[in-house]
Design a protein around this motif. Sequence first.
Motif, PDB file in Angstrom:
ATOM      1  N   LEU A 308     -18.482 -24.662 -29.267  1.00  0.00           N
ATOM      2  CA  LEU A 308     -18.971 -25.633 -28.285  1.00  0.00           C
ATOM      3  C   LEU A 308     -18.969 -25.075 -26.865  1.00  0.00           C
ATOM      4  O   LEU A 308     -19.388 -25.770 -25.935  1.00  0.00           O
ATOM      5  CB  LEU A 308     -18.091 -26.894 -28.321  1.00  0.00           C
ATOM      6  CG  LEU A 308     -18.017 -27.639 -29.661  1.00  0.00           C
ATOM      7  CD1 LEU A 308     -16.950 -28.723 -29.578  1.00  0.00           C
ATOM      8  CD2 LEU A 308     -19.360 -28.232 -30.018  1.00  0.00           C
ATOM      9  N   ALA A 309     -18.487 -23.852 -26.690  1.00  0.00           N
ATOM     10  CA  ALA A 309     -18.282 -23.329 -25.334  1.00  0.00           C
ATOM     11  C   ALA A 309     -19.569 -23.288 -24.529  1.00  0.00           C
ATOM     12  O   ALA A 309     -19.598 -23.693 -23.358  1.00  0.00           O
ATOM     13  CB  ALA A 309     -17.647 -21.933 -25.413  1.00  0.00           C
ATOM     14  N   ASP A 310     -20.647 -22.810 -25.128  1.00  0.00           N
ATOM     15  CA  ASP A 310     -21.900 -22.681 -24.382  1.00  0.00           C
ATOM     16  C   ASP A 310     -22.435 -24.046 -23.967  1.00  0.00           C
ATOM     17  O   ASP A 310     -22.902 -24.223 -22.835  1.00  0.00           O
ATOM     18  CB  ASP A 310     -22.927 -21.934 -25.237  1.00  0.00           C
ATOM     19  CG  ASP A 310     -24.168 -21.568 -24.443  1.00  0.00           C
ATOM     20  OD1 ASP A 310     -24.022 -21.084 -23.307  1.00  0.00           O
ATOM     21  OD2 ASP A 310     -25.291 -21.779 -24.947  1.00  0.00           O
ATOM     22  N   ALA A 311     -22.340 -25.016 -24.871  1.00  0.00           N
ATOM     23  CA  ALA A 311     -22.826 -26.358 -24.547  1.00  0.00           C
ATOM     24  C   ALA A 311     -22.004 -26.988 -23.431  1.00  0.00           C
ATOM     25  O   ALA A 311     -22.550 -27.619 -22.513  1.00  0.00           O
ATOM     26  CB  ALA A 311     -22.801 -27.244 -25.788  1.00  0.00           C
ATOM     27  N   SER A 407     -16.533 -16.431 -32.016  1.00  0.00           N
ATOM     28  CA  SER A 407     -17.349 -17.653 -31.957  1.00  0.00           C
ATOM     29  C   SER A 407     -18.074 -17.766 -30.623  1.00  0.00           C
ATOM     30  O   SER A 407     -19.250 -18.156 -30.577  1.00  0.00           O
ATOM     31  CB  SER A 407     -16.473 -18.881 -32.194  1.00  0.00           C
ATOM     32  OG  SER A 407     -15.474 -18.994 -31.186  1.00  0.00           O
ATOM     33  N   ASP A 408     -17.407 -17.399 -29.535  1.00  0.00           N
ATOM     34  CA  ASP A 408     -18.068 -17.458 -28.231  1.00  0.00           C
ATOM     35  C   ASP A 408     -19.135 -16.376 -28.111  1.00  0.00           C
ATOM     36  O   ASP A 408     -20.212 -16.613 -27.546  1.00  0.00           O
ATOM     37  CB  ASP A 408     -17.025 -17.302 -27.121  1.00  0.00           C
ATOM     38  CG  ASP A 408     -17.634 -17.469 -25.736  1.00  0.00           C
ATOM     39  OD1 ASP A 408     -18.225 -18.539 -25.474  1.00  0.00           O
ATOM     40  OD2 ASP A 408     -17.548 -16.532 -24.926  1.00  0.00           O
ATOM     41  N   ALA A 409     -18.861 -15.183 -28.656  1.00  0.00           N
ATOM     42  CA  ALA A 409     -19.847 -14.101 -28.608  1.00  0.00           C
ATOM     43  C   ALA A 409     -21.116 -14.470 -29.374  1.00  0.00           C
ATOM     44  O   ALA A 409     -22.234 -14.192 -28.932  1.00  0.00           O
ATOM     45  CB  ALA A 409     -19.242 -12.818 -29.168  1.00  0.00           C
ATOM     46  N   LEU A 410     -20.952 -15.119 -30.518  1.00  0.00           N
ATOM     47  CA  LEU A 410     -22.118 -15.541 -31.294  1.00  0.00           C
ATOM     48  C   LEU A 410     -22.900 -16.640 -30.576  1.00  0.00           C
ATOM     49  O   LEU A 410     -24.125 -16.728 -30.700  1.00  0.00           O
ATOM     50  CB  LEU A 410     -21.676 -16.039 -32.676  1.00  0.00           C
ATOM     51  CG  LEU A 410     -21.095 -14.974 -33.616  1.00  0.00           C
ATOM     52  CD1 LEU A 410     -20.599 -15.615 -34.897  1.00  0.00           C
ATOM     53  CD2 LEU A 410     -22.133 -13.901 -33.913  1.00  0.00           C
ATOM     54  N   ALA A 411     -22.174 -17.485 -29.812  1.00  0.00           N
ATOM     55  CA  ALA A 411     -22.841 -18.592 -29.123  1.00  0.00           C
ATOM     56  C   ALA A 411     -23.638 -18.117 -27.911  1.00  0.00           C
ATOM     57  O   ALA A 411     -24.728 -18.635 -27.636  1.00  0.00           O
ATOM     58  CB  ALA A 411     -21.823 -19.648 -28.705  1.00  0.00           C
ATOM     59  N   VAL A 412     -23.111 -17.137 -27.176  1.00  0.00           N
ATOM     60  CA  VAL A 412     -23.758 -16.718 -25.925  1.00  0.00           C
ATOM     61  C   VAL A 412     -24.394 -15.336 -26.032  1.00  0.00           C
ATOM     62  O   VAL A 412     -25.077 -14.901 -25.106  1.00  0.00           O
ATOM     63  CB  VAL A 412     -22.743 -16.730 -24.765  1.00  0.00           C
ATOM     64  CG1 VAL A 412     -22.151 -18.112 -24.591  1.00  0.00           C
ATOM     65  CG2 VAL A 412     -21.626 -15.704 -24.974  1.00  0.00           C
ATOM     66  N   GLY A 413     -24.146 -14.628 -27.129  1.00  0.00           N
ATOM     67  CA  GLY A 413     -24.738 -13.310 -27.291  1.00  0.00           C
ATOM     68  C   GLY A 413     -24.100 -12.225 -26.457  1.00  0.00           C
ATOM     69  O   GLY A 413     -24.750 -11.256 -26.084  1.00  0.00           O
ATOM     70  N   ASP A 414     -22.806 -12.364 -26.154  1.00  0.00           N
ATOM     71  CA  ASP A 414     -22.092 -11.382 -25.337  1.00  0.00           C
ATOM     72  C   ASP A 414     -20.932 -10.822 -26.149  1.00  0.00           C
ATOM     73  O   ASP A 414     -19.902 -11.483 -26.326  1.00  0.00           O
ATOM     74  CB  ASP A 414     -21.593 -12.038 -24.050  1.00  0.00           C
ATOM     75  CG  ASP A 414     -20.852 -11.063 -23.144  1.00  0.00           C
ATOM     76  OD1 ASP A 414     -20.921  -9.845 -23.421  1.00  0.00           O
ATOM     77  OD2 ASP A 414     -20.225 -11.514 -22.170  1.00  0.00           O
ATOM     78  N   SER A 415     -21.071  -9.609 -26.666  1.00  0.00           N
ATOM     79  CA  SER A 415     -20.041  -9.035 -27.528  1.00  0.00           C
ATOM     80  C   SER A 415     -18.743  -8.731 -26.788  1.00  0.00           C
ATOM     81  O   SER A 415     -17.683  -8.608 -27.413  1.00  0.00           O
ATOM     82  CB  SER A 415     -20.568  -7.752 -28.176  1.00  0.00           C
ATOM     83  OG  SER A 415     -20.923  -6.804 -27.186  1.00  0.00           O
TER      84      SER A 415
END
Length: 545
Positions: A308-311, A407-415
């Motif tokens: 949910l971080a990106d949202a 999970s955050d990397a998959l949400a925002v695309g930042d490895s």
Amino acid sequence: MRGLTVMVGVGLRGSRRQISCWVLGLAVVFAGTVWSLDSLYSTPAELAGYRAATESGTALFAINGRPYGLDDLGGVIAYEFGFMSALAFPLMGIHLVTRMTRREEESGRAELLRAGSVGRVAGVAAAVVLTGSALVLVSVSMVVTLLVTGQELRGALLYSAALMSLGCCFAAITALAAQVVASARNVLGISLVVLIAAFLLRGIGDVRGNGLVWLSPIGWAEQARPFGAGRWWPVLLALGLAAVMFGVACWVAGRRDHGAGVLAARRGPVSAAPILLRPWGFALRRHRGGVVAWSVIGALVAISFGALADAIRTVMADNAALQDVFGGGSANPDAYLSFVVVLLALIVAGYAVQGVGRIAEDEPGDRLEPVLAGSISRSRWLAAEVLIVACGTAVVAAVSGFALGVSDALAVGDSSAVLRLTLATLSYLPSVLLLLGLAVALYGIRPAALSASWAAFVAVAVVATLADTLRLPEWLRHLSPLEWVGRTPSDPVSPWALIASATLATALIALGLNGFAFRDIPTRSSSWGLARLITNNAFTIGGRS
């Protein structure tokens, strides 16, 4: 239920401190929350602003639940206290029932009473009766608090009844689990898995607005909507589930072998592996299950909130209320992640304190004396146990932080988020080890005081989650070692906090090792007085039969 009165008396005598701590703790925290919110939202304009800000942030529903009745202060109270109530009331039921059922069987005290005229079902029935009574006391205190602040009696009664029914649900689930498996550790594991599943189902259901919320007892308590269009039938649904679970638990308790569970324990190997002959190897074998279980719990929580971080970052950009909740008024995009990292640190701290409790179980169970009668010294045994628990604490922290980063990397695309959030979670490790050191010191000096380590954990959790809501003063916040580190990754980590925490943790562990080296084993504490009391009661009952 022969002997129910006797078992209620024995259970109250043995768990009165734990019951009192839960009742007083929840009552005080709720009263402080209500008092703070009453002063913050005292006018219709303030309530309208809060409603507009809260209802726009659907991603936040995963944490506190979906709000209802925000036109009134009662709705604000129910929403702000939602996260704490969703975990505290189930944990109260789980802890008290486990303590008064399976732990009593493991210690051998329940068998002494069963030798008299106490029936098979009396133990589990007494545990549920005492836990339910404690939940009623908390509910009564909540009603009084709400009425003092001017809330309607109907809403206050429905809200307190909904939370009481939630606690009763998990008390009954734990009572049934205590009949299925043969160890308190497994009972806690099953109950915690059910709690985490219920929390995640309610969170996903609220965020997506679908029927998953109805698969969770936590969702039923929320759907009572006490300060909106109040509905009593979800409360009755929860109480009905509790009654069914309790009935099944009593039926099973009347038919299973004492000291065993429905699921038979797996037979071990004929001979021990060479590693088990060393203190650290045996400690690793004992604690590996706890490490795996708590790592899974931390990873599930991290993945759920990390998704949910990106949202939430998007919503926070224009939402002052969310900025106050997560960032202290700052629009820093990492503020939400800092909040989640603190939650993960609390999970890691829970494992650390529970791990020391696992160490302490051997002493009253008469398993420690034969070990120390051999060539293993006291200091060597306890040092090996503490070392393994400390390493397990680091593993739980690393796994939880890694899951959040993925999970955050998959949400925002930042490895790069993987390493950054893993290190952010590990930065709280010295503070968590300080709580572990406190538990070790209490056990080494006076095992009867070990429950104070859980009181310290609860205090740290309250500061971490409710400090802003309760408007706690700065000096009180800084008593929590988690506050020393700061809010990472949004804020830089204080190196002095890490050094101070690690130093204090080392000193406390050394204090515990020194105390353990010189005290009696088993210690002559109140628990042994309780054992004598139960023995006397057993023979008295047997003489009457």
